[in-house]
Scaffold this motif. Sequence first.
Motif, PDB file in Angstrom:
ATOM      1  N   ALA A   1      12.767  42.860  94.436  1.00  0.00           N
ATOM      2  CA  ALA A   1      13.621  43.511  93.425  1.00  0.00           C
ATOM      3  C   ALA A   1      14.145  42.486  92.422  1.00  0.00           C
ATOM      4  O   ALA A   1      14.183  42.748  91.212  1.00  0.00           O
ATOM      5  CB  ALA A   1      14.788  44.232  94.105  1.00  0.00           C
ATOM      6  N   THR A   2      14.545  41.328  92.909  1.00  0.00           N
ATOM      7  CA  THR A   2      15.031  40.269  92.018  1.00  0.00           C
ATOM      8  C   THR A   2      13.926  39.841  91.051  1.00  0.00           C
ATOM      9  O   THR A   2      14.142  39.684  89.847  1.00  0.00           O
ATOM     10  CB  THR A   2      15.496  39.045  92.846  1.00  0.00           C
ATOM     11  N   ASP A   3      12.713  39.681  91.598  1.00  0.00           N
ATOM     12  CA  ASP A   3      11.573  39.306  90.762  1.00  0.00           C
ATOM     13  C   ASP A   3      11.331  40.359  89.684  1.00  0.00           C
ATOM     14  O   ASP A   3      11.086  40.036  88.517  1.00  0.00           O
ATOM     15  CB  ASP A   3      10.335  39.163  91.660  1.00  0.00           C
ATOM     16  N   LEU A   4      11.424  41.645  90.065  1.00  0.00           N
ATOM     17  CA  LEU A   4      11.141  42.737  89.128  1.00  0.00           C
ATOM     18  C   LEU A   4      12.255  42.923  88.098  1.00  0.00           C
ATOM     19  O   LEU A   4      12.105  43.711  87.163  1.00  0.00           O
ATOM     20  CB  LEU A   4      10.917  44.047  89.891  1.00  0.00           C
TER      21      LEU A   4
ATOM     22  N   TYR B   1       7.921  51.674  90.733  1.00  0.00           N
ATOM     23  CA  TYR B   1       8.100  52.875  89.912  1.00  0.00           C
ATOM     24  C   TYR B   1       9.336  52.732  89.014  1.00  0.00           C
ATOM     25  O   TYR B   1       9.280  52.969  87.803  1.00  0.00           O
ATOM     26  CB  TYR B   1       8.235  54.111  90.802  1.00  0.00           C
ATOM     27  N   ARG B   2      10.448  52.322  89.626  1.00  0.00           N
ATOM     28  CA  ARG B   2      11.671  52.172  88.826  1.00  0.00           C
ATOM     29  C   ARG B   2      11.515  51.070  87.788  1.00  0.00           C
ATOM     30  O   ARG B   2      11.979  51.200  86.652  1.00  0.00           O
ATOM     31  CB  ARG B   2      12.861  51.853  89.722  1.00  0.00           C
ATOM     32  N   ALA B   3      10.877  49.963  88.184  1.00  0.00           N
ATOM     33  CA  ALA B   3      10.742  48.830  87.256  1.00  0.00           C
ATOM     34  C   ALA B   3       9.893  49.211  86.048  1.00  0.00           C
ATOM     35  O   ALA B   3      10.222  48.875  84.910  1.00  0.00           O
ATOM     36  CB  ALA B   3      10.137  47.633  87.975  1.00  0.00           C
ATOM     37  N   ILE B   4       8.797  49.924  86.284  1.00  0.00           N
ATOM     38  CA  ILE B   4       7.853  50.215  85.205  1.00  0.00           C
ATOM     39  C   ILE B   4       8.225  51.468  84.423  1.00  0.00           C
ATOM     40  O   ILE B   4       8.175  51.489  83.199  1.00  0.00           O
ATOM     41  CB  ILE B   4       6.420  50.383  85.772  1.00  0.00           C
TER      42      ILE B   4
ATOM     43  N   ALA C   1      17.233  47.237  90.034  1.00  0.00           N
ATOM     44  CA  ALA C   1      17.549  47.612  91.411  1.00  0.00           C
ATOM     45  C   ALA C   1      18.831  46.904  91.848  1.00  0.00           C
ATOM     46  O   ALA C   1      19.018  45.747  91.540  1.00  0.00           O
ATOM     47  CB  ALA C   1      16.403  47.199  92.324  1.00  0.00           C
ATOM     48  N   ASP C   2      19.710  47.622  92.581  1.00  0.00           N
ATOM     49  CA  ASP C   2      20.846  46.892  93.147  1.00  0.00           C
ATOM     50  C   ASP C   2      20.551  46.623  94.629  1.00  0.00           C
ATOM     51  O   ASP C   2      19.760  47.313  95.255  1.00  0.00           O
ATOM     52  CB  ASP C   2      22.155  47.636  92.911  1.00  0.00           C
ATOM     53  N   PRO C   3      21.185  45.587  95.169  1.00  0.00           N
ATOM     54  CA  PRO C   3      20.859  45.137  96.524  1.00  0.00           C
ATOM     55  C   PRO C   3      21.039  46.235  97.573  1.00  0.00           C
ATOM     56  O   PRO C   3      20.252  46.352  98.508  1.00  0.00           O
ATOM     57  CB  PRO C   3      21.852  43.996  96.773  1.00  0.00           C
ATOM     58  N   GLY C   4      22.069  47.062  97.421  1.00  0.00           N
ATOM     59  CA  GLY C   4      22.307  48.132  98.391  1.00  0.00           C
ATOM     60  C   GLY C   4      21.145  49.105  98.442  1.00  0.00           C
ATOM     61  O   GLY C   4      20.779  49.610  99.509  1.00  0.00           O
ATOM     62  N   TRP C   5      20.538  49.314  97.288  1.00  0.00           N
ATOM     63  CA  TRP C   5      19.441  50.269  97.217  1.00  0.00           C
ATOM     64  C   TRP C   5      18.221  49.789  98.017  1.00  0.00           C
ATOM     65  O   TRP C   5      17.584  50.566  98.724  1.00  0.00           O
ATOM     66  CB  TRP C   5      19.074  50.517  95.748  1.00  0.00           C
TER      67      TRP C   5
END
Lengths: 183, 183
Positions: B96-99, B160-163, B169-173
């Motif tokens: 998520a951090t990378d994206l 999907y969310r990134a593109i 993205a948050d960490p909790g997710w």
Amino acid sequence: MSATTSTTRPGGRSARVRAAVHRAVVEFLAENPAEALTLPLIATRAGVHPTTLYRRWGSVAELMADVASSRFSGDIVVPDTGSLREDLRRWASDVATDLADPDVLAIMRAAIGSSPDGGCACTADRHAQLTAILDRERSRGGTAPETAHAADVLLGPLYYRAIFAGQPADPGWTTELVDTLLK
Amino acid sequence: MSATTSTTRPGGRSARVRAAVHRAVVEFLAENPAEALTLPLIATRAGVHPTTLYRRWGSVAELMADVASSRFSGDIVVPDTGSLREDLRRWASDVATDLADPDVLAIMRAAIGSSPDGGCACTADRHAQLTAILDRERSRGGTAPETAHAADVLLGPLYYRAIFAGQPADPGWTTELVDTLLK
């Protein structure tokens, strides 16, 4: 073009130009890599003056966003079977069928590639359809997951496989996705 | 270039050219839309003769596939905490951090847009990492889901969310995604 035509049916001509240009984009992408797409090439193919395209869309990115949002709007009818599970199964299966179409994938890839700021108009209508299905279940008195969570579980894998894995979906798989969502 | 340099360190020069060209692509995409990327422009920016690029990569699509597979290989270390849940949580959070990195998204969008046949080299390494985490749990004597299912539940929503949604993205997710996978 006569003055009469341009003054009495501007909407009609404008809509015809848009349809011709959209068709030209879809045909072009079926035959060529997205990177080869330019406004002058589309103008030639659509039989429209390049200036018209530059004035109306400004850039390939804006044209592709328009084509994508038009192509992916209202193309799937939201099912209404009386059962949330069955509605979602039919809808997910329809989305999977759509994503198996090479022309659809070509438009989507080109729209993603030319999007300057992330996001893609491709899925706005899918979220609206999903929300409609979930809201209808609530209006029946049932409970339904939030749209964001349902999109993660259903649209996430469907679009991920279509774009990154190049894998076609089989009908049994979309049923599993719905069952994962509804436990 | 002296004959000595070209005969004694061909691998060295070749690797330097590749690194310069890859860097030029990343820098170019940070400043320009993907549709503007051409081999001659990248050659100029990298200080390399255009012929070298055409000989080595042939097309923008091949160059982008090379950049994407290089950028997304070995960049995330697979965690080994002794717990499958914790390994997956850390790994999903790293992905998520990378994206969330705009440069990463620009490379990925350009690679998707120029891919002629669907698929994208961006995620091959992610599947290998996921398989390694799941295999390690089995070698500990535990049970773990299949890679394909884990990829649907974890990578599906992340990409999907990134593109498509352009949502960070948050960490909790990402923790929730892992908990959905492991019930």
